[in-house]
Design an enzyme around this catalytic site. Structure first.
Site, PDB file in Angstrom:
ATOM      1  N   ASP A 139      -9.730  18.360 -11.662  1.00  0.00           N
ATOM      2  CA  ASP A 139      -9.028  17.274 -12.336  1.00  0.00           C
ATOM      3  C   ASP A 139      -7.548  17.348 -11.997  1.00  0.00           C
ATOM      4  O   ASP A 139      -7.022  18.437 -11.690  1.00  0.00           O
ATOM      5  CB  ASP A 139      -9.222  17.356 -13.859  1.00  0.00           C
ATOM      6  CG  ASP A 139      -8.642  16.144 -14.564  1.00  0.00           C
ATOM      7  OD1 ASP A 139      -9.153  15.026 -14.340  1.00  0.00           O
ATOM      8  OD2 ASP A 139      -7.671  16.295 -15.330  1.00  0.00           O
ATOM      9  N   GLU A 159      -3.452  15.654 -13.051  1.00  0.00           N
ATOM     10  CA  GLU A 159      -2.559  14.801 -13.834  1.00  0.00           C
ATOM     11  C   GLU A 159      -1.469  14.317 -12.883  1.00  0.00           C
ATOM     12  O   GLU A 159      -1.103  15.026 -11.938  1.00  0.00           O
ATOM     13  CB  GLU A 159      -1.947  15.554 -15.014  1.00  0.00           C
ATOM     14  CG  GLU A 159      -2.955  16.053 -16.036  1.00  0.00           C
ATOM     15  CD  GLU A 159      -3.737  14.934 -16.713  1.00  0.00           C
ATOM     16  OE1 GLU A 159      -3.206  13.798 -16.782  1.00  0.00           O
ATOM     17  OE2 GLU A 159      -4.867  15.193 -17.156  1.00  0.00           O
ATOM     18  N   ASP A 211       4.415   5.800 -19.822  1.00  0.00           N
ATOM     19  CA  ASP A 211       3.023   5.749 -20.267  1.00  0.00           C
ATOM     20  C   ASP A 211       2.262   7.000 -19.859  1.00  0.00           C
ATOM     21  O   ASP A 211       1.395   7.483 -20.604  1.00  0.00           O
ATOM     22  CB  ASP A 211       2.326   4.504 -19.699  1.00  0.00           C
ATOM     23  CG  ASP A 211       2.806   3.223 -20.362  1.00  0.00           C
ATOM     24  OD1 ASP A 211       3.387   3.307 -21.457  1.00  0.00           O
ATOM     25  OD2 ASP A 211       2.596   2.142 -19.782  1.00  0.00           O
ATOM     26  N   HIS A 215      -0.274  12.852 -20.763  1.00  0.00           N
ATOM     27  CA  HIS A 215      -0.360  14.287 -20.463  1.00  0.00           C
ATOM     28  C   HIS A 215       0.682  15.132 -21.188  1.00  0.00           C
ATOM     29  O   HIS A 215       0.502  16.351 -21.329  1.00  0.00           O
ATOM     30  CB  HIS A 215      -0.308  14.538 -18.953  1.00  0.00           C
ATOM     31  CG  HIS A 215       0.880  13.952 -18.253  1.00  0.00           C
ATOM     32  ND1 HIS A 215       2.178  14.323 -18.512  1.00  0.00           N
ATOM     33  CD2 HIS A 215       0.947  13.016 -17.264  1.00  0.00           C
ATOM     34  CE1 HIS A 215       3.002  13.669 -17.716  1.00  0.00           C
ATOM     35  NE2 HIS A 215       2.293  12.852 -16.964  1.00  0.00           N
ATOM     36  N   HIS A 226      -4.205  15.020 -22.437  1.00  0.00           N
ATOM     37  CA  HIS A 226      -4.885  15.303 -21.179  1.00  0.00           C
ATOM     38  C   HIS A 226      -4.219  16.515 -20.515  1.00  0.00           C
ATOM     39  O   HIS A 226      -2.996  16.605 -20.450  1.00  0.00           O
ATOM     40  CB  HIS A 226      -4.784  14.104 -20.234  1.00  0.00           C
ATOM     41  CG  HIS A 226      -5.637  12.953 -20.644  1.00  0.00           C
ATOM     42  ND1 HIS A 226      -6.516  12.335 -19.779  1.00  0.00           N
ATOM     43  CD2 HIS A 226      -5.771  12.315 -21.822  1.00  0.00           C
ATOM     44  CE1 HIS A 226      -7.135  11.350 -20.416  1.00  0.00           C
ATOM     45  NE2 HIS A 226      -6.690  11.320 -21.660  1.00  0.00           N
ATOM     46  N   ASP A 286      -9.408  19.669 -19.009  1.00  0.00           N
ATOM     47  CA  ASP A 286     -10.323  18.572 -18.686  1.00  0.00           C
ATOM     48  C   ASP A 286     -11.376  19.014 -17.674  1.00  0.00           C
ATOM     49  O   ASP A 286     -12.535  18.592 -17.745  1.00  0.00           O
ATOM     50  CB  ASP A 286      -9.546  17.371 -18.149  1.00  0.00           C
ATOM     51  CG  ASP A 286      -8.792  16.634 -19.254  1.00  0.00           C
ATOM     52  OD1 ASP A 286      -8.871  17.069 -20.417  1.00  0.00           O
ATOM     53  OD2 ASP A 286      -8.129  15.629 -18.954  1.00  0.00           O
TER      54      ASP A 286
END
Length: 237
Positions: free
Chosen positions: A7, A9, A52, A57, A152, A157
């Site tokens: 995963d 970010e 945003d 995160h 997140h 994750d």
């Protein structure tokens, strides 16, 4: 096959528009079991995250200032991923960002380094048509504890997705339970085949049968009438 659940970010939603990766989390599975041989990087993206994205995160621009750039970890990351099956939720997003980072380093795209890429979002949509299939939704549906996920985070994750993937792909082979060497007599790895046991057959009652029929109708409606079991059962009858 060795599998890596991955995963990322990012600073925003578009690699083509200049957004960059700020975190990579990787969890290793061998024979469908967690090995603990994981990888985790925070990266300096050389730009600020969109407002945003920060809400998603929570990784501040200041925190990332002294972190390595992607080019500094690319060799280590690719060596870790080499030849593995990569499992990602909404793979197009993460692969797009990884490919852009590799391109900026003058390196071939991700698929040149790995055996294959598996998208758990595509798997979930096929298994649960018409349902929400975000990672949180799948955790709730499959009984995976995601209570620690307030924001997140790539490694968290990836760990959650590893549990979700194992549940999504648990089929008849789940009847074979591997015993770890420490649990086996004399340190010998064995398998317990539950098919050798006589298991009782519990038939659904009227209420359960009605609830099952209702679920089938919902699936049929969500797929636009494309389900096959009605025509198949009628042809068998």
């Amino acid at each position: 096959m060795r599998q890596i659940v991955l995963d990322t970010e990012t600073t925003g939603l578009s690699a083509e528009a200049g957004d960059r990766i700020i975190e990579i989390g990787c969890v290793e599975l061998v024979s469908r079991k967690l090995t603990g041989n994981n990888k985790h990087f925070y990266l300096n993206p050389e730009r600020d995250s969109h407002e945003d994205a920060l809400k998603v995160h929570g990784i501040s621009n200041e925190f990332l200032r002294d972190k390595p750039k992607f080019a500094a970890v690319a060799e280590d990351l690719l060596a870790y991923l080499q030849g593995a099956e990569i499992i990602i939720h909404n793979a197009a997003f993460d692969v797009g960002f990884l490919n852009k980072e590799l391109e900026l380093c003058g390196l071939p795209p991700l698929r040149a380094h790995v055996a294959q890429v598996t998208d758990t979002l595509a798997m979930a949509k096929e298994m649960f048509p018409g349902k929400r299939n975000s990672l949180d939704a799948l955790c709730d549906r499959l009984g995976v504890d995601n209570s620690a996920r307030t924001l997140h985070g790539a490694l968290l994750d990836a760990e959650l997705l590893a549990d979700v993937y194992i549940n999504l792909t648990r089929g008849q082979d789940a009847l074979l339970i591997d015993m770890a060497p420490g649990e086996a007599v004399g340190g010998i790895r064995t398998q317990v085949d539950l098919r050798a046991f006589t298991l009782p057959v519990l038939l659904a009652n009227e209420q359960e049968a009605a609830a099952h029929e209702d679920v089938l109708k919902q699936l049929d409606k969500a797929s636009g009438g494309k389900t096959l079991w009605r025509s198949w059962s009628e042809s068998v009858a």
